[in-house]
Design an enzyme around this catalytic site. Structure first.
Site, mmCIF file in Angstrom:
data_model
loop_
_atom_site.group_PDB
_atom_site.id
_atom_site.type_symbol
_atom_site.label_atom_id
_atom_site.label_comp_id
_atom_site.label_asym_id
_atom_site.label_seq_id
_atom_site.Cartn_x
_atom_site.Cartn_y
_atom_site.Cartn_z
ATOM 1 N N LYS A 131 -52.599 0.858 -4.393
ATOM 2 C CA LYS A 131 -51.987 2.177 -4.518
ATOM 3 C C LYS A 131 -50.870 2.504 -3.600
ATOM 4 C CE LYS A 131 -53.444 6.803 -4.017
ATOM 5 N NZ LYS A 131 -54.601 7.810 -3.624
ATOM 6 N N ASP A 168 -60.560 5.946 -2.811
ATOM 7 C CA ASP A 168 -59.149 5.820 -2.450
ATOM 8 C C ASP A 168 -59.081 5.396 -0.835
ATOM 9 O OD1 ASP A 168 -58.975 6.561 -5.198
ATOM 10 O OD2 ASP A 168 -57.060 7.248 -5.042
ATOM 11 N N LYS A 180 -51.908 1.873 -8.854
ATOM 12 C CA LYS A 180 -51.851 3.524 -8.855
ATOM 13 C C LYS A 180 -50.560 3.876 -8.253
ATOM 14 C CE LYS A 180 -54.274 7.687 -7.429
ATOM 15 N NZ LYS A 180 -55.506 8.336 -7.010
#
Length: 232
Positions: free
Chosen positions: A159, A96, A189
């Site tokens: 995300k 991430d 996400k």
């Protein structure tokens, strides 16, 4: 759109990256996170790269995610790429990464794309790459442009948030806009401020494919909601 209100606790758990990114986290804290992730049946655990490798029980399908360029994104692309590669070599299945939000605010979306491409090159498939855009700090137009840059750079997910930015975390509006923009070319996400089952289901109904959650037991109905520390 997922029929989110009818998800069982076990089904909802499979959306969750069970997360611990507090600066003061210890090895014992992370071991407890892994044990809880296994018990709850979450999709993964997400930790800082310095906490790797993790002792995931043999036979468990629990995935391991690590953050890169966290939480500011103000790292050189080469540093992000190296950090990501080191995390994967230490057992991370997913990365991430945080973009340079300032570059997005300045309209330098080519630089945002190049930053993501550097990390993607360092951790090619099958490693999953999620790109944290800090959506609460961006306008709708900037969110769309950053999501397009992430897709063009080969990201698997966009995300919403680190959970550490003062502008806030995930919102239903941002998730809807991100899902509409990527239109199946990447997944979404939602992270930051998801502390109840209702929060989680709202994000899934808006188009989230994965959730970053630290209060996973509470979200899954195993404990009363409590006020957790900053960060997810």
């Amino acid at each position: 759109m997922t029929n989110a209100p009818h998800l069982t606790a076990a089904q909802l758990a499979r959306y969750i990256d069970h997360t611990l990114l507090k600066p003061e986290a210890t090895a014992a804290d992370v071991a407890a996170l892994v044990a809880e992730g296994v018990r709850l049946g979450t999709y993964s655990v997400c930790v800082s790269p310095s906490m790797l490798p993790l002792a995931v029980p043999e036979g468990s399908d629990l995935k391991v995610a690590a953050v890169t360029g966290f939480p500011s994104g103000k790292h050189l692309s080469q540093v992000k790429a190296s950090e990501a590669a080191l995390a994967v070599s230490a057992g991370a299945d997913e990365i991430d990464m945080v973009i340079d939000v300032g570059a997005a605010k300045e309209g330098r979306f080519g630089d945002v794309r190049s930053d993501i491409e550097a990390v993607r090159a360092a951790v090619p498939a099958p490693t999953v790459l999620k790109v944290i855009i800090e959506s609460a700090a961006l306008t709708d137009e900037e969110i769309v442009a950053v999501c397009e840059a992430a897709v063009a750079a080969g990201a698997d997910f966009v995300k919403t948030s680190t959970g550490f930015h003062p502008t806030g975390g995930a919102s239903v509006h941002a998730v809807e806009l991100m899902a509409k923009t990527v239109a199946g070319r990447a997944k979404v996400k939602a992270s930051g401020g998801i502390r109840t089952r209702e929060d989680a289901l709202a994000m899934i109904a808006a188009g989230a494919d994965r959730l970053g959650v630290s209060a996973s037991a509470a979200v899954l109905g195993e404990a009363p909601q409590t006020s957790g520390p900053a960060g997810y």
